[in-house]
Design a protein around this motif. Sequence first.
Motif, mmCIF file in Angstrom:
data_model
loop_
_atom_site.group_PDB
_atom_site.id
_atom_site.type_symbol
_atom_site.label_atom_id
_atom_site.label_comp_id
_atom_site.label_asym_id
_atom_site.label_seq_id
_atom_site.Cartn_x
_atom_site.Cartn_y
_atom_site.Cartn_z
ATOM 1 N N SER A 128 0.914 -38.977 -13.933
ATOM 2 C CA SER A 128 2.092 -39.041 -13.062
ATOM 3 C C SER A 128 2.481 -40.467 -12.692
ATOM 4 O O SER A 128 3.612 -40.717 -12.291
ATOM 5 C CB SER A 128 1.844 -38.228 -11.783
ATOM 6 N N GLU A 129 1.541 -41.443 -12.850
ATOM 7 C CA GLU A 129 1.871 -42.833 -12.542
ATOM 8 C C GLU A 129 2.995 -43.359 -13.446
ATOM 9 O O GLU A 129 3.729 -44.274 -13.074
ATOM 10 C CB GLU A 129 0.643 -43.737 -12.663
ATOM 11 N N VAL A 130 3.113 -42.775 -14.643
ATOM 12 C CA VAL A 130 4.190 -43.195 -15.550
ATOM 13 C C VAL A 130 5.548 -42.903 -14.920
ATOM 14 O O VAL A 130 6.490 -43.682 -15.037
ATOM 15 C CB VAL A 130 4.061 -42.491 -16.918
ATOM 16 N N LYS A 131 5.645 -41.792 -14.217
ATOM 17 C CA LYS A 131 6.888 -41.449 -13.540
ATOM 18 C C LYS A 131 7.047 -42.238 -12.247
ATOM 19 O O LYS A 131 8.114 -42.797 -11.974
ATOM 20 C CB LYS A 131 6.921 -39.950 -13.228
ATOM 21 N N GLU A 132 5.984 -42.294 -11.457
ATOM 22 C CA GLU A 132 6.078 -42.886 -10.123
ATOM 23 C C GLU A 132 6.293 -44.392 -10.165
ATOM 24 O O GLU A 132 7.072 -44.942 -9.380
ATOM 25 C CB GLU A 132 4.807 -42.558 -9.329
ATOM 26 N N ARG A 173 10.676 -40.336 -17.779
ATOM 27 C CA ARG A 173 11.285 -38.994 -17.751
ATOM 28 C C ARG A 173 10.521 -38.108 -18.740
ATOM 29 O O ARG A 173 10.320 -38.466 -19.891
ATOM 30 C CB ARG A 173 12.766 -39.076 -18.121
ATOM 31 N N TRP A 174 10.139 -36.918 -18.286
ATOM 32 C CA TRP A 174 9.302 -36.030 -19.085
ATOM 33 C C TRP A 174 10.136 -35.305 -20.126
ATOM 34 O O TRP A 174 11.168 -34.709 -19.815
ATOM 35 C CB TRP A 174 8.592 -35.034 -18.186
ATOM 36 N N ASP A 175 9.688 -35.360 -21.376
ATOM 37 C CA ASP A 175 10.323 -34.642 -22.483
ATOM 38 C C ASP A 175 9.500 -33.389 -22.754
ATOM 39 O O ASP A 175 8.407 -33.457 -23.327
ATOM 40 C CB ASP A 175 10.371 -35.547 -23.719
ATOM 41 N N LYS A 176 10.027 -32.248 -22.315
ATOM 42 C CA LYS A 176 9.261 -30.998 -22.434
ATOM 43 C C LYS A 176 8.970 -30.634 -23.884
ATOM 44 O O LYS A 176 7.882 -30.166 -24.218
ATOM 45 C CB LYS A 176 10.033 -29.862 -21.761
ATOM 46 N N SER A 177 9.952 -30.829 -24.743
ATOM 47 C CA SER A 177 9.779 -30.430 -26.136
ATOM 48 C C SER A 177 8.742 -31.280 -26.863
ATOM 49 O O SER A 177 8.012 -30.784 -27.721
ATOM 50 C CB SER A 177 11.110 -30.499 -26.880
ATOM 51 N N ARG A 178 8.650 -32.550 -26.502
ATOM 52 C CA ARG A 178 7.695 -33.449 -27.164
ATOM 53 C C ARG A 178 6.411 -33.617 -26.360
ATOM 54 O O ARG A 178 5.466 -34.238 -26.836
ATOM 55 C CB ARG A 178 8.340 -34.831 -27.374
ATOM 56 N N LYS A 179 6.421 -33.073 -25.131
ATOM 57 C CA LYS A 179 5.266 -33.198 -24.236
ATOM 58 C C LYS A 179 4.819 -34.669 -24.122
ATOM 59 O O LYS A 179 3.663 -35.024 -24.333
ATOM 60 C CB LYS A 179 4.112 -32.313 -24.707
ATOM 61 N N ALA A 180 5.804 -35.497 -23.763
ATOM 62 C CA ALA A 180 5.543 -36.924 -23.645
ATOM 63 C C ALA A 180 6.555 -37.527 -22.682
ATOM 64 O O ALA A 180 7.562 -36.902 -22.327
ATOM 65 C CB ALA A 180 5.642 -37.606 -25.011
ATOM 66 N N TRP A 181 6.245 -38.760 -22.259
ATOM 67 C CA TRP A 181 7.137 -39.474 -21.349
ATOM 68 C C TRP A 181 8.122 -40.332 -22.146
ATOM 69 O O TRP A 181 7.740 -40.977 -23.115
ATOM 70 C CB TRP A 181 6.341 -40.395 -20.418
ATOM 71 N N ARG A 182 9.363 -40.373 -21.691
ATOM 72 C CA ARG A 182 10.367 -41.264 -22.274
ATOM 73 C C ARG A 182 10.526 -42.488 -21.375
ATOM 74 O O ARG A 182 10.710 -42.350 -20.167
ATOM 75 C CB ARG A 182 11.711 -40.555 -22.436
ATOM 76 N N LEU A 183 10.441 -43.662 -21.994
ATOM 77 C CA LEU A 183 10.540 -44.925 -21.261
ATOM 78 C C LEU A 183 11.422 -45.908 -22.037
ATOM 79 O O LEU A 183 11.399 -45.922 -23.268
ATOM 80 C CB LEU A 183 9.164 -45.568 -21.085
ATOM 81 N N PRO A 184 12.162 -46.750 -21.340
ATOM 82 C CA PRO A 184 12.894 -47.819 -22.031
ATOM 83 C C PRO A 184 11.908 -48.801 -22.670
ATOM 84 O O PRO A 184 10.825 -49.037 -22.141
ATOM 85 C CB PRO A 184 13.695 -48.493 -20.905
#
Length: 623
Positions: free
Chosen positions: A28-32, A37-48
């Motif tokens: 969750s630190e990736v979001k906080e 942003r969580w990609d449900k289909s890829r089960k991964a975080w999206r980051l710039p």
Amino acid sequence: MPVATRATAAIQISGKELLVTPPKYPSSEVKEVLGGRWDKSRKAWRLPPTSLNMITLVEWYGKGILDGAHPAIKHLALADWGYTGFGASNQALWQRAKEHPHWEDLYDFQQEGVEYMVTNPHRGALLALSPGLGKSPTSIVAADILEAKRILVVAPVTLAKQWMAEWDKWSSMYRSWSRATAANKDPRTECVVTNYETLFESVFMDEDGEIWEYPPLVDDNGDIVGEIRGPGPQKKWVQNGPKVEDKRTGKMVPARKRIVQCRESYSKINWDLLIVDESILLKNRKAVKADVLEELAVYCQQVWLLSGSPTSKFRTDLYPQVKAIMPRGFRSYWRFADFFCVVDREGWGWSIEGDRPDHDPKKYLKDFMFVRNQKDVLEELPDYIYEPIDIELNADQLKAFTALAEDFETTLDTGKKITAEIKLAQYTRMIQTTSNLVNLDRHLRSSAKEDLLHTLIQQDDIEYPLLVWTWWVPTTQSIYDRLYDHTDLAVDMVVGSMVSDEKDEVLTDYKSGNLDVLILQMGVGKFGHNLQDTRTVFYHDRHFDSDAYLQTLRRVRRIGLEHRPRLIVPRADYSADPLVEMNLAGKLQSIARTSNHDLKELMKSLGSRMIPWSIDRDPWVPE
């Protein structure tokens, strides 16, 4: 038993974003912290794809998270700039750079800055060269290497003429240039130099959503009979209209609105390059100019911000600047603030208390900021001869200041909460008194600092040209009148209320050696000007504006300086001077860390007795 391995890398490129699968759960630190942003289909975080994100991921999960990743991803974390510069993929740009007729005229650090800008994988960069290190030639040569054809330069109005001259001097490409003015605001050529005031326009929206250039003037029958002009009547038109509920706050607000936007004649052009000079002016994220320039930048191929010092207080000053370059990379101001600063969440709202020592912007924003200071690259540049001179306020100045100081301490000692506006107003009055009583009453002219300046001139203790820095217009006028009336010197002044052509003419006269003395208001002269022929600098005024103080120091000490200018700093103990010095001292700590400025050099000219004062004791005896 074989060790299980990942079928795919933990960090991949997905369109314009990174797709990150952390090696541990939860993550969750990736979001906080990073705003993932969580990609449900890829089960991964999206980051710039930024160095800030990649360096932080490596710090959290180790370098193993880079295994199997694309080289560009590894560069964001490990390369000096977050990318490789004139590498194998940028040989064409390198060849153009070597062939540019002015390439060898650039200093090594300027060539490095050009490389940083033209090979940056983002669509822009912040060129933070210390004042006097040549931001203009660096960016102009870089623009030539990219073969930019449609260029918009947004600069303070006092620098517009200088920018035109710099293009003629440093560019190897023919471009048709024009300067936008208050009389002719629209772009007339493919390349334009403009300022914020001509770039923006105001329109008005009525309660029905209809847009007007000027609010309609309606008679008693409801017929439109004219236009409402002037800020006062236009404000009244907005306030006297119907009210609607603000969905966010629940308060009733005017349905009519004044909207400041980018002038359509600029926003409809697809600019190859937008250059924003002195980008520190964007530091207020709520200011209209920050919003408008961010809106304009979206449609530009490249966005270059230039600043001698990109922060004036806290590192959050950087937020609107990097956001203009990459809006999707910096979506949250308070997330940015929390990463780089100490944030106080107590009380009615969050506030910035200071910078975090463990998060250096030069490290985490290395792919957005190219930072060089004079001490880094021009060690042999002659230093100022610092000469602080102790003075005492004139009797009438001292009387006025004492009354203000006692009232100030009385206000603070009441225990009641006082607003920042009240404190700032009292600070301001105290500084005005220390400068010249003419700031309080046009019939009162009393200034110990002005007396000192006149005495030094009468004693032939000044080497010319002489540059006098002031803050207040009445102070500036008082010094000018006295030197004009009582000396044989060629003297002139520049203040903000003068028209642009008049300012340009005076500044040109001084630079050309036609003036002995220039009295220059800091707010007008702090940016861009080359005043290195100055022999003596007299700081009549200093102010809480740390950016103005830092910039004015660099107007004289810059590339090409061959002599040691004398810097005279009059200082009255029992005055506002110690207040200003203590205030600047705190701000300059942050500026020095962010911009690589030599803190010793900055602090030296503040004086050596920065101690609190009190009416209750001898205020100038250290505790």
